[in-house]
Each structure stands twice: as structure tokens, then as C-alpha cells.
Design a protein around this motif. Sequence first.
Motif, PDB file in Angstrom:
ATOM      1  N   GLU A  36       0.886  -1.137   0.040  1.00  0.00           N
ATOM      2  CA  GLU A  36       0.038  -0.110  -0.010  1.00  0.00           C
ATOM      3  C   GLU A  36       0.910   1.412   0.032  1.00  0.00           C
ATOM      4  N   GLU A  37       2.032   1.133   0.551  1.00  0.00           N
ATOM      5  CA  GLU A  37       2.825   2.505   0.888  1.00  0.00           C
ATOM      6  C   GLU A  37       4.198   1.820   0.406  1.00  0.00           C
ATOM      7  N   LEU A  38       5.157   2.786   0.151  1.00  0.00           N
ATOM      8  CA  LEU A  38       6.852   2.698  -0.007  1.00  0.00           C
ATOM      9  C   LEU A  38       7.191   4.044   0.143  1.00  0.00           C
ATOM     10  N   ASP A  39       8.077   4.054   1.079  1.00  0.00           N
ATOM     11  CA  ASP A  39       8.832   5.295   1.233  1.00  0.00           C
ATOM     12  C   ASP A  39      10.190   5.333   1.705  1.00  0.00           C
ATOM     13  N   ARG A  40      11.187   6.021   1.400  1.00  0.00           N
ATOM     14  CA  ARG A  40      12.479   5.999   1.357  1.00  0.00           C
ATOM     15  C   ARG A  40      12.965   7.082   2.552  1.00  0.00           C
ATOM     16  N   VAL A  70       7.547  -3.673   6.364  1.00  0.00           N
ATOM     17  CA  VAL A  70       8.901  -4.181   6.072  1.00  0.00           C
ATOM     18  C   VAL A  70       9.657  -3.062   5.942  1.00  0.00           C
ATOM     19  N   VAL A  71      10.992  -3.341   6.259  1.00  0.00           N
ATOM     20  CA  VAL A  71      12.248  -2.502   6.376  1.00  0.00           C
ATOM     21  C   VAL A  71      13.198  -3.238   5.547  1.00  0.00           C
ATOM     22  N   LEU A 121      16.884   3.811   4.417  1.00  0.00           N
ATOM     23  CA  LEU A 121      15.995   2.625   4.413  1.00  0.00           C
ATOM     24  C   LEU A 121      14.865   2.878   3.696  1.00  0.00           C
ATOM     25  N   ASP A 122      14.335   1.601   3.057  1.00  0.00           N
ATOM     26  CA  ASP A 122      13.071   1.500   2.390  1.00  0.00           C
ATOM     27  C   ASP A 122      11.833   0.803   3.330  1.00  0.00           C
TER      28      ASP A 122
END
Length: 168
Positions: A100-104, A128-129, A114-115
Motif C-alpha cells: 500500500e505504501e513505499l517510503d524512503r 517491511v524495512v 531505508l526502504d
Amino acid sequence: MSPVTEQWEEVLSTRFALGGKHPAVRAVAAFSTESGFFAAAGPEDGRQHFRSAAGQGDRQPASDAADAPDQAEMSALWTAGEEAGRPRTLRLAGAVWHREELDRITDAVTGTELDLALLRDGNRIMWVVRTGQGICVFVLVDGDDEGHAAEARSLALDFDSFLVGQGY
């Protein structure tokens, strides 16, 4: 069992023991793109939530697990765009998790990039990191309560910092 696995399981189990009777987090696992899941813990048997990649009580990846994440699936999870309108997915323990989301982000403790991805399977969520070394931390939330999600996100980042401190 490797020293890292023993240390991870001890740290994770201690965290769950401190969480009380109804912790927000259902299970936590450490994953390596080279060796699969190498540590898991939870209030009950945390490994059951990642068993498709870890095997039945085995600490090594199951080579014949049909729904274990493969290198391509893990790589696709971290790709920013969507192909042909299909969301990124990851299959774990028979469940299909949709990203649903993906952040750096930058880890406040270590300063590393980190992702961070939020995955959903029905009313369950998982953070999940991923670090730059191909190590991921999976944190399965008990339900989809916002407070539980925030606690799980914090736990995922804490354990990622722990791994970085151990040289991973």
C-alpha cells in the motif's frame, strides 16, 4: 543455529515478553535475500507466519516451498512504479500481501537510508524495512488498528537499527 539467529530470537522474544498479554505485534522476522528467513519470533510461534520460506520449524529456507518469496518477487516489492495497474504483491505463508505504501526514509539512529513498505492482507497489515545490504525486517501487526500499526512501524525501525549495529 548461528549466533545472529540466537541473538535475534532472544531480542525479539524479550520484546514480546515486555509487550504484555495483547501485544500489537503478532510476529517479527529477519530476512536475507541470500539465505531467506533467518530469525522469527512472536507471542506464540512467530515462525508460523513466515513458514512458507522457513519450512516446518527449520531455520533454513525450504527449497521446495511453492509460495516462498523469490529474488524477483522481493526485488519487485521495492520498485516504485506499478506495472499495468497491478499493485506489488508478496506471498508469505499462503497469504498474498499487497503493498500500500513505499517510503524512503533516513534512520534517525544510524543515518542510513531505508526502504519502508506497508503491506496489507485483508484486515492484517505488515511493515517491511529493507536496508542497503539486502536484509529485511518483517513486522506483522495484530489487526489493522492505527495505534498497533504505529507501534509495529517503530519496532521495524528499531530492529533494523539493531541489525545495522551488528554489521548487517
